[in-house]
Motif scaffolding. Structure first.
Motif, short mmCIF file in Angstrom:
data_model
loop_
_atom_site.label_atom_id
_atom_site.label_comp_id
_atom_site.label_asym_id
_atom_site.label_seq_id
_atom_site.Cartn_x
_atom_site.Cartn_y
_atom_site.Cartn_z
N PRO A 1 0.83 -1.23 0.00
CA PRO A 1 0.00 0.00 0.00
C PRO A 1 0.85 1.27 0.00
N PHE A 2 2.00 1.22 0.68
CA PHE A 2 2.91 2.38 0.66
C PHE A 2 3.43 2.62 -0.77
N ILE A 3 3.80 1.54 -1.44
CA ILE A 3 4.28 1.67 -2.83
C ILE A 3 3.20 2.30 -3.69
N GLN A 4 1.97 1.80 -3.54
CA GLN A 4 0.87 2.32 -4.36
C GLN A 4 0.61 3.80 -4.09
N LYS A 5 0.63 4.13 -2.80
CA LYS A 5 0.25 5.50 -2.42
C LYS A 5 1.37 6.49 -2.72
N GLU A 6 2.61 6.09 -2.43
CA GLU A 6 3.69 7.08 -2.47
C GLU A 6 4.69 6.94 -3.61
N LEU A 7 4.82 5.74 -4.15
CA LEU A 7 5.91 5.57 -5.13
C LEU A 7 5.44 5.52 -6.59
N LEU A 8 4.21 5.05 -6.80
CA LEU A 8 3.78 4.88 -8.20
C LEU A 8 3.67 6.19 -8.96
N ASN A 9 3.49 7.30 -8.22
CA ASN A 9 3.46 8.63 -8.87
C ASN A 9 4.75 8.93 -9.60
N PHE A 10 5.82 8.27 -9.18
CA PHE A 10 7.13 8.56 -9.78
C PHE A 10 7.48 7.58 -10.90
N CYS A 11 6.53 6.71 -11.24
CA CYS A 11 6.75 5.76 -12.33
C CYS A 11 6.06 6.31 -13.57
N GLN A 12 6.53 5.91 -14.74
CA GLN A 12 5.85 6.35 -15.96
C GLN A 12 4.46 5.74 -16.01
N LYS A 13 3.46 6.57 -15.99
CA LYS A 13 2.04 6.16 -15.99
C LYS A 13 1.75 5.16 -14.88
N GLY A 14 2.47 5.24 -13.79
CA GLY A 14 2.22 4.33 -12.66
C GLY A 14 2.63 2.89 -12.92
N HIS A 15 3.37 2.66 -14.02
CA HIS A 15 3.70 1.27 -14.37
C HIS A 15 4.67 0.62 -13.41
N HIS A 16 4.32 -0.60 -13.03
CA HIS A 16 5.19 -1.40 -12.16
C HIS A 16 4.87 -2.87 -12.37
N ILE A 17 5.77 -3.72 -11.91
CA ILE A 17 5.56 -5.17 -12.04
C ILE A 17 5.71 -5.80 -10.67
N CYS A 18 4.71 -6.57 -10.26
CA CYS A 18 4.78 -7.24 -8.97
C CYS A 18 5.45 -8.60 -9.17
N ASP A 19 6.66 -8.70 -8.69
CA ASP A 19 7.38 -9.97 -8.87
C ASP A 19 7.85 -10.47 -7.50
N ARG A 20 8.39 -11.66 -7.50
CA ARG A 20 8.91 -12.26 -6.27
C ARG A 20 9.95 -13.31 -6.65
N VAL A 21 10.60 -13.85 -5.67
CA VAL A 21 11.63 -14.84 -5.94
C VAL A 21 11.00 -16.09 -6.55
N GLY A 22 11.64 -16.63 -7.57
CA GLY A 22 11.10 -17.79 -8.27
C GLY A 22 12.10 -18.95 -8.30
N PHE A 23 11.69 -19.99 -9.02
CA PHE A 23 12.45 -21.24 -8.89
C PHE A 23 13.12 -21.72 -10.17
N GLY A 24 13.27 -20.82 -11.14
CA GLY A 24 14.07 -21.18 -12.31
C GLY A 24 13.23 -21.51 -13.52
N ALA A 25 13.96 -21.87 -14.59
CA ALA A 25 13.33 -22.10 -15.89
C ALA A 25 12.53 -23.39 -15.91
N LYS A 26 11.50 -23.39 -16.75
CA LYS A 26 10.65 -24.59 -16.86
C LYS A 26 10.39 -24.91 -18.33
N LYS A 27 10.40 -26.22 -18.60
CA LYS A 27 10.09 -26.66 -19.97
C LYS A 27 8.57 -26.67 -20.12
N ALA A 28 8.09 -26.10 -21.22
CA ALA A 28 6.62 -26.04 -21.36
C ALA A 28 6.07 -27.34 -21.94
#
Ligand code: DP6
Length: 360
Positions: free
Chosen positions: A333-360
Motif C-alpha cells: 500500500p505504501f508503494i501504491q500510495k507514495e511511489l507509483l506517482n514517480f513511475c511512468q504512468k504508474g507502471h510497475h511489475i509485482c514480482d517475487r523470488v522464483g524457482f528457475g526455468a521450466k520446460k513447457a
C-alpha cells in the motif's frame, strides 16, 4: 568443471526435426556483476534472486538441412512478428557457442519468443531471453545425446547462457544463484551459475520484488559499453575485491535472516554500481530525479514503519523494491500510495523470488 567438459563428444542419436519450448525467468542481482574479461568471464562473483513473473518464453523449431551450410540459418519471431533487428544478437550468440554445439549449422531454426513484460519497459530481456534460447538448444542436444545427466544439462545451459549474456547464466535455476569463482563458495565457477549451496533463512523464501518502471526508454548505456567502463577504471580493483568480500558477508546474512545487514549490503551494492558509472571515463548518471525521490521515500518509510523495505538498481533508472512476504500488507500500500506517482504512468511489475526455468 573445465571448459573442455562442455565440448561434445560424438553424438549417439540423430534428430530430423522437432520443437521445444522453455520459459526462463529474469533475475535481480544482490551483489552486482559489473566488469568482464574476454568470453564473458566476470571480473567478480555475483549473486542474485531468480525472479518469477518476469520471463521469456521461447519455442525453438528445428529441421535438419540436407547438407550443413556455411552460415547459421534461422528465423526470429518476436511476439508474433518477424523481428530482423534482433537477428544480429542471435547470430553473435550462435558464433560464440558453435564450438560447444557443433550441430548448429546442420539445422534451420525458427525461434518464436515473447516476454511476460513489455519490451519497452526498460526491463532487460537479455537474461531471460538468452537463457530460454540456450535451454531450447540444450534440449536438442539432449535428443542427440540422451544419456546426458540432468545436472550436466543445467550446467551447460548456464554455460551457454553466459556466452549470450553474463547475467543469463543466473537464470536457469532458483531461488538464489551464484556466478563467478569465489573462494568461500564451494562449486562456484566463472563459467556458469550454481544454485546457492548454503543455508538460507525462511525470511528470504518468497521475497517480494516490486519493479518500478521509472524510465521505459532504451538503455542509455548498453551492457557491453558499461562493462567496458571497468577497464582502466581508477577504482576497479577495490570494487572487485569488495564484491568478493560482500559475497562472503552475505552468507551469514542469508543463513541468519539478518534483514538489517541484508538491507545495508544490498543498497550499498546498488549505489556502488552507479558510483562506478559516475566515476568512469566517460561518466554516466543513469538514475533519474524520480529514482532518487523513490529512494528517499523508501528510507523515510522504512524508518517510520519499522519494516524492512529496501531497494536495488540495475544499470538504469528503474527501482527494484525488495521486502519480505510477511510485510507485503504494509509495504505494497505504501508503494501504491507514495511511489507509483514517480513511475511512468504508474507502471510497475509485482514480482517475487522464483524457482528457475521450466520446460513447457
Ligand atoms: C547491472 O548480463 O546485461 O544488471 O554480459 O554484457 O550481457 P552482458 O551484461 P549483462 O550485465 C548485467 C549487469 C547488471 C548487474 C547484474 O545483473 O549482475
Amino acid at each position: 568443471m573445465e571448459i573442455a567438459a562442455f565440448l561434445p563428444k560424438t553424438y549417439t542419436h540423430t534428430k530430423e526435426q522437432g520443437s521445444v519450448t522453455w520459459k526462463s525467468p529474469s533475475n535481480i542481482a544482490l551483489i552486482k556483476y559489473w566488469g568482464k574479461k574476454d568470453s564473458q568471464i566476470p571480473q567478480n562473483p555475483s549473486i542474485s534472486f531468480t525472479l518469477d513473473a518476469c520471463a521469456t518464453t521461447t519455442k525453438l523449431s528445428y529441421t535438419k538441412k540436407p547438407i550443413k551450410s556455411n552460415d547459421f540459418s534461422f528465423d526470429l519471431i518476436f511476439e508474433g512478428k518477424q523481428k530482423d533487428d534482433f537477428k544480429p544478437k542471435v547470430h553473435t550468440f550462435f558464433q560464440r557457442i558453435e564450438l560447444y554445439l557443433p550441430f548448429l549449422k546442420e539445422y534451420h531454426f525458427t525461434i518464436e519468443t515473447s516476454n511476460s513484460f513489455p519490451h519497452s519497459s526498460g526491463i532487460a530481456s537479455s537474461a531471460s531471453g538468452m537463457s530460454a534460447l540456450a535451454l531450447c538448444l540444450m534440449s536438442l542436444e539432449k535428443e542427440l545425446n540422451p544419456t546426458m545427466t540432468a545436472e550436466f544439462f543445467k550446467q551447460k545451459a548456464s554455460f551457454l547462457s553466459r556466452l549470450g549474456s553474463g547475467s543469463a547464466s543466473r537464470s536457469i535455476e532458483g531461488d538464489i544463484v551464484v556466478w563467478g569463482t569465489h573462494k568461500y563458495t564451494e562449486g562456484s565457477s566463472d563459467l556458469y551459475g550454481i544454485k546457492y549451496p548454503y543455508k538460507v533463512h525462511d525470511v528470504f523464501k518468497n521475497y517480494y520484488d516490486t519493479i518500478l518502471l521509472v524510465d521505459k526508454g532504451e538503455k542509455q548505456v548498453s551492457s557491453t559499453v558499461g562493462h567496458n567502463l571497468m577497464h582502466n577504471h581508477p577504482f576497479a580493483k577495490q570494487r572487485f575485491d569488495q564484491a568478493h568480500e560482500n559475497l562472503t558477508k552475505i552468507q551469514s546474512i542469508l543463513a541468519e535472516g539478518n534483514l538489517d545487514k541484508f538491507i545495508s549490503l544490498v543498497e550499498s551494492e546498488a549505489l556502488t554500481l552507479h558510483a562506478m558509472m559516475m566515476t568512469s571515463t566517460p561518466y554516466f548518471i543513469l538514475m533519474k530525479p524520480n529514482t532518487l525521490e523513490i529512494i528517499n521515500r523508501i528510507w523515510k518509510f522504512r524508518q517510520e514503519s519499522g519494516t524492512h523495505v529496501c531497494f536495488t538498481l540495475d544499470a538504469g533508472a528503474n527501482v527494484h523494491v525488495l521486502y519480505p512476504e510477511y510485510e507485503k500488507d504494509t509495504v505494497y500500500p505504501f508503494i501504491q500510495k507514495e511511489l507509483l506517482n514517480f513511475c511512468q504512468k504508474g507502471h510497475h511489475i509485482c514480482d517475487r523470488v522464483g524457482f528457475g526455468a521450466k520446460k513447457a
